[in-house]
Design an enzyme around this catalytic site. Structure first.
Site, PDB file in Angstrom:
ATOM      1  CG  ASP A  35      -1.559  -1.035   1.060  1.00 52.36           C
ATOM      2  OD1 ASP A  35      -2.578  -1.662   0.173  1.00 52.36           O
ATOM      3  OD2 ASP A  35      -2.691  -1.628   2.405  1.00 52.36           O
ATOM      4  CE  LYS A  83       1.881  -2.775  -4.428  1.00 49.28           C
ATOM      5  NZ  LYS A  83       1.953  -2.095  -2.996  1.00 49.28           N
ATOM      6  N   GLY A 134      -4.848  -4.812  -3.876  1.00 47.16           N
ATOM      7  CA  GLY A 134      -5.324  -2.524  -4.444  1.00 47.16           C
ATOM      8  C   GLY A 134      -4.514  -1.838  -4.488  1.00 47.16           C
ATOM      9  CG  HIS A 135      -2.332  -2.297  -6.872  1.00 47.02           C
ATOM     10  ND1 HIS A 135      -1.028  -2.432  -7.806  1.00 47.02           N
ATOM     11  CD2 HIS A 135      -1.901  -2.625  -5.861  1.00 47.02           C
ATOM     12  CE1 HIS A 135       0.133  -3.303  -7.272  1.00 47.02           C
ATOM     13  NE2 HIS A 135      -0.619  -3.172  -6.675  1.00 47.02           N
ATOM     14  CD  GLN A 190       0.957  -8.903  -2.690  1.00 53.04           C
ATOM     15  OE1 GLN A 190       1.304  -9.406  -3.436  1.00 53.04           O
ATOM     16  NE2 GLN A 190      -0.474  -9.218  -2.707  1.00 53.04           N
TER      17      GLN A 190
HETATM   18  P1  GDP Z   1      -0.658   0.428  -3.182  1.00 48.65           P
HETATM   19  O1  GDP Z   1      -1.211  -1.114  -2.744  1.00 48.65           O
HETATM   20  O2  GDP Z   1       0.445   0.617  -3.146  1.00 48.65           O
HETATM   21  O3  GDP Z   1      -1.261   0.115  -4.805  1.00 48.65           O
HETATM   22  O4  GDP Z   1      -1.504   1.532  -2.366  1.00 48.65           O
HETATM   23  P2  GDP Z   1      -2.938   1.738  -2.421  1.00 48.65           P
HETATM   24  O5  GDP Z   1      -3.790   2.011  -3.192  1.00 48.65           O
HETATM   25  O6  GDP Z   1      -3.229   0.505  -1.688  1.00 48.65           O
HETATM   26  O7  GDP Z   1      -2.630   3.009  -1.128  1.00 48.65           O
HETATM   27  C1  GDP Z   1      -2.541   4.099  -1.091  1.00 48.65           C
HETATM   28  C2  GDP Z   1      -3.177   5.144  -0.655  1.00 48.65           C
HETATM   29  O8  GDP Z   1      -3.146   6.273  -0.892  1.00 48.65           O
HETATM   30  C3  GDP Z   1      -4.897   5.083  -2.024  1.00 48.65           C
HETATM   31  O9  GDP Z   1      -5.247   5.724  -1.452  1.00 48.65           O
HETATM   32  C4  GDP Z   1      -3.580   6.108  -3.188  1.00 48.65           C
HETATM   33  O10 GDP Z   1      -4.751   6.639  -3.719  1.00 48.65           O
HETATM   34  C5  GDP Z   1      -2.936   6.930  -1.673  1.00 48.65           C
HETATM   35  N1  GDP Z   1      -2.069   7.753  -2.550  1.00 48.65           N
HETATM   36  C6  GDP Z   1      -0.793   7.936  -3.068  1.00 48.65           C
HETATM   37  N2  GDP Z   1      -0.414   8.932  -3.264  1.00 48.65           N
HETATM   38  C7  GDP Z   1      -0.377   9.500  -2.221  1.00 48.65           C
HETATM   39  C8  GDP Z   1      -0.307  11.153  -1.903  1.00 48.65           C
HETATM   40  O11 GDP Z   1       1.149  11.239  -2.495  1.00 48.65           O
HETATM   41  N3  GDP Z   1      -0.182  11.691  -1.074  1.00 48.65           N
HETATM   42  C9  GDP Z   1      -1.645  10.959  -0.499  1.00 48.65           C
HETATM   43  N4  GDP Z   1      -2.656  11.944   0.366  1.00 48.65           N
HETATM   44  N5  GDP Z   1      -2.377   9.943  -0.897  1.00 48.65           N
HETATM   45  C10 GDP Z   1      -1.758   9.068  -1.914  1.00 48.65           C
HETATM   46  P1  IMO Z   2      -0.837  -3.983  -2.221  1.00 52.66           P
HETATM   47  O1  IMO Z   2      -0.203  -4.512  -3.331  1.00 52.66           O
HETATM   48  C1  IMO Z   2      -1.065  -4.439   1.974  1.00 52.66           C
HETATM   49  C2  IMO Z   2      -1.457  -9.121   3.415  1.00 52.66           C
HETATM   50  C3  IMO Z   2      -2.888  -8.987   4.539  1.00 52.66           C
HETATM   51  C4  IMO Z   2      -2.000  -9.924   4.985  1.00 52.66           C
HETATM   52  C5  IMO Z   2      -0.517 -10.846   4.094  1.00 52.66           C
HETATM   53  C6  IMO Z   2      -1.294 -11.639   3.931  1.00 52.66           C
HETATM   54  O2  IMO Z   2      -2.277  -3.457  -2.420  1.00 52.66           O
HETATM   55  O3  IMO Z   2       0.639  -3.912  -1.523  1.00 52.66           O
HETATM   56  P2  IMO Z   2      -2.475 -13.022   2.132  1.00 52.66           P
HETATM   57  O4  IMO Z   2      -3.924 -11.908   1.700  1.00 52.66           O
HETATM   58  O5  IMO Z   2      -1.633 -12.732   0.505  1.00 52.66           O
HETATM   59  O6  IMO Z   2      -2.673 -13.463   1.679  1.00 52.66           O
HETATM   60  O7  IMO Z   2      -2.009 -12.181   3.446  1.00 52.66           O
HETATM   61  O8  IMO Z   2      -0.115 -10.058   3.188  1.00 52.66           O
HETATM   62  N1  IMO Z   2      -1.606  -7.993   2.391  1.00 52.66           N
HETATM   63  C7  IMO Z   2      -0.747  -6.362   2.117  1.00 52.66           C
HETATM   64  N2  IMO Z   2      -1.233  -5.999   2.840  1.00 52.66           N
HETATM   65  N3  IMO Z   2      -1.020  -4.454   0.654  1.00 52.66           N
HETATM   66  C8  IMO Z   2      -1.757  -5.426  -0.044  1.00 52.66           C
HETATM   67  O9  IMO Z   2      -1.520  -5.092  -1.470  1.00 52.66           O
HETATM   68  C9  IMO Z   2      -1.304  -6.623   0.799  1.00 52.66           C
HETATM   69  N4  IMO Z   2      -1.793  -7.938   0.379  1.00 52.66           N
HETATM   70  C10 IMO Z   2      -1.149  -9.163   1.103  1.00 52.66           C
HETATM   71  O10 IMO Z   2      -3.027  -7.642   4.638  1.00 52.66           O
HETATM   72  O11 IMO Z   2      -1.485  -9.651   6.650  1.00 52.66           O
HETATM   73 MG    MG Z   3      -2.865  -0.967  -1.616  1.00 46.14          MG
END
Ligand code: GDP
Ligand code: IMO
Ligand code: MG
Length: 428
Positions: free
Chosen positions: A13, A16, A40-41, A223
């Site tokens: 998270d 990415k 979840g991207h 991840q």
């Molecule tokens: P990912 O899994 O690495 O793609 O990240 P996620 O989408 O799960 O979580 C990142 C969250 O932070 C999302 O809600 C993005 O919209 C938000 N986000 C990404 N970059 C920034 C930033 O620079 N500032 C803020 N405030 N939010 C951001």
């Molecule tokens: P992105 O790509 C954050 C965590 C889960 C759990 C562990 C194992 O959005 O960054 P799993 O479902 O793979 O068996 O879970 O890994 N986890 C993540 N945490 N971002 C993710 O993906 C994750 N994918 C799995 O919360 O602790």
């Molecule tokens: Mg994510």
């Protein structure tokens, strides 16, 4: 030509999706190489927010192909929902998407096994996303799995039934719990039918031919490095190699073909699910980070645990991945803190170290913090790096010195445009 890589340096998270979407227009092919719908991207383009789970984050860019690589595990139901959601937004998904035949399939019973295994672990549960990831990779390494290419075989149903029966047998080992497999299966088979219409490729040839013909390729990690099956905080990890070596297995490219490795880290740190997190804050600052950063899971909605950045942890990930440069995200979230903390070492029973210990869960590990001045100015609309407040730049440059890598991108908000670039060669 090389394959560039973008991957997370923490526990996932890191942002990415946002950075891949931003960078994607410099590439011809964007590939996911591991993980599955546990990811979840999030992409925010104009007024539209989209969360991608299986589809690479280059999908909104025209003239780009997106590949789901062989290292990914695919849930047909989730993938079809994603495709439908994007089509509603008028994204011509099927024209831009190819799927590697060798990618493994998540069956409805894989999800049941995930749920049963987690329930049986009780307090020791991993906090899995319950998307069936672990059981699917277990079947892959156990040599029982079903792959995308199998959906075209005439005996696909027999293979499916054999694996499902095996799973039903395994489920008997767990305490009984209710499930309606029929409804799930109906949905799953309808989705498999839709997937038959996608372009399937031999991913290893596809990507190598792309490189040979001068195409630019970006591999998108899911991840984070601390969730890597080998080097993460085992057993609180996911079931794939999330680090850069995973690109070789997950796409079929040789190590020498890896180019830039862009490591992405938040300006602080979060984790969702169970497991050690030395710099986690259980106080008002942690709550404030969660609130200001909207730190709730993009896949499960769970609140993310929050804390200060952990420099030894990020440096460990830099080492494992061969990171060449860094994207720093969510710096805007730190606005309004009087002071910002950084974990700079660990104290273990009076002994100070910057190495990640074998057992990060050990209660004796206490992070050593340094604090720097915060800033109060709204930085979300700043459009060049040098216009950031001096204290913000001091913090970024302090991290850069500690990481010994250039911080090439600084993200100041969730939107595509909220990104400051710092390295002229990257823009060329
Ligand atoms: P990912 O899994 O690495 O793609 O990240 P996620 O989408 O799960 O979580 C990142 C969250 O932070 C999302 O809600 C993005 O919209 C938000 N986000 C990404 N970059 C920034 C930033 O620079 N500032 C803020 N405030 N939010 C951001
Ligand atoms: P992105 O790509 C954050 C965590 C889960 C759990 C562990 C194992 O959005 O960054 P799993 O479902 O793979 O068996 O879970 O890994 N986890 C993540 N945490 N971002 C993710 O993906 C994750 N994918 C799995 O919360 O602790
Ligand atoms: Mg994510």
């Amino acid at each position: 030509m090389h394959v560039d890589v973008l991957l997370g340096l923490q526990w996932g998270d890191e942002g990415k999706g946002k950075i891949v979407d931003y960078l994607a227009d410099r590439y011809d092919l964007v590939c996911r190489f591991q993980g599955g719908p546990n990811a979840g991207h999030t992409l925010e383009i104009g007024d539209t927010k989209t969360v991608l789970h299986t589809i690479p984050s280059g999908i909104f860019r025209t003239d780009i192909v997106n590949m789901i690589g062989n290292g990914v595990v695919i849930d047909p139901i989730t993938l079809c929902k994603e495709i439908a959601g994007l089509e509603d937004l008028k994204v011509p998904v099927t024209d831009r998407l190819v799927v590697a035949r060798r990618a493994h399939l998540i069956l409805p019973t894989h999800r049941l096994l995930d749920a049963a295994s987690e329930a049986a672990k009780g307090k020791m549960k991993i906090g899995s996303t319950l998307r069936g990831i672990g059981p699917t990779y277990m079947d892959k390494t156990g040599r029982n799995g079903l792959r995308m290419g199998d959906i075209m075989r005439p005996d696909f149903m027999d293979r499916y039934r054999a694996l499902k029966d095996k799973h039903l047998g395994l489920l008997k080992l767990y305490p009984e719990f209710e499930f309606d497999i029929r409804a799930e299966e109906e949905d799953w088979f309808a989705s498999v039918e839709t997937l038959r219409g996608l372009e399937m490729v031999d991913g290893e040839y596809y990507v190598n031919q792309a490189i040979d013909s001068g195409k630019r390729v970006l591999a998108e990690g899911a991840q984070g490095s601390m969730l890597d099956i080998d080097f993460g905080t085992y057993p609180y990890v996911t079931s794939s190699n999330t680090i850069s070596s995973g690109v070789c297995n997950g796409l079929g490219v040789a190590p020498g073909r890896i180019g830039r490795v862009i490591g992405i880290t938040k300006a602080y740190c979060t984790r969702v699910g169970s497991g050690p997190f030395p710099t986690e804050l259980h106080d008002a600052d942690g709550e404030r980070l969660r609130k200001l950063g909207h730190e709730f899971g993009a896949t499960t909605g769970r609140p993310r645990r929050c804390g200060w950045i952990d420099i030894p942890q990020v440096r460990y990930s830099i080492m494992l991945n061969g990171v060449t440069d860094i994207a720093l995200t969510k710096i805007d979230v730190l606005t309004s803190f009087d002071e910002v903390g950084m974990g700079v070492a660990y104290d273990i029973n009076g002994h100070r170290t910057t190495r990640l210990p074998y057992d990060l869960e050990d209660a004796a590990i206490k992070p050593v913090y340094e604090r720097v001045a915060g800033w109060q100015e709204d930085i979300s609309r700043v459009d060049v790096y040098d216009a950031l407040p001096q204290t913000t730049r001091d913090y970024i440059e302090r991290l850069e010195t500690a990481f010994k890598r250039p911080i090439s991108y600084v993200s100041t908000g969730p939107q595509r445009e909220a990104l400051l670039t710092r390295d002229a060669f990257i823009e060329a």
